[in-house]
Write a protein that holds these residues in place. Structure first.
Motif: not given
Length: 114
Positions: A59-62, A64-67
């Motif tokens: 997902s977008y949030f996942e 972003f967090v991994s980035w």
């Protein structure tokens, strides 16, 4: 390695001199490393595919967090090292602003590591 030397300021035209505030300059090795820009282009080409494939499964949030987990520590360490060395040469409030833009991933304005 060639792209690192090219970007570090060996360009005889001194295009990158303003980026490093004149601290670097190795024009004597330009003849051996002026094709380094090709490696940078290949890296961005391949990383575009890697990012697209990794973004498909999250997902977008996942994503972003991994980035942030992947890139954040490198940015924070490198920006802090650059701040330390540039502050010894040319300190000031503008340098702190550029540092904060880098470590907070603010996508506009000058950053500490051009």
């Amino acid at each position: 390695m060639g792209s690192l030397w090219f970007l570090a300021g060996i360009d005889p035209n001194k295009v990158t001199k303003s980026v490093s505030h004149g601290l670097t300059g190795f024009p004597e090795i330009y003849d051996y490393s002026h094709f380094g820009w090709i490696g940078v282009q290949v890296f961005f080409f391949i990383s575009g595919f890697v990012i697209a494939f990794s973004a498909q499964r999250a997902s977008y949030f996942e994503f972003f967090v991994s980035w942030v987990i992947r890139l954040g520590p490198c940015v924070w360490i490198c920006a802090s090292i650059t701040l330390f060395f540039l502050f010894t040469v040319d300190g000031g409030f503008q340098l702190i602003q550029r540092y904060l833009r880098a470590i907070l991933f603010i996508p506009f304005g000058a950053m500490i590591d051009a």
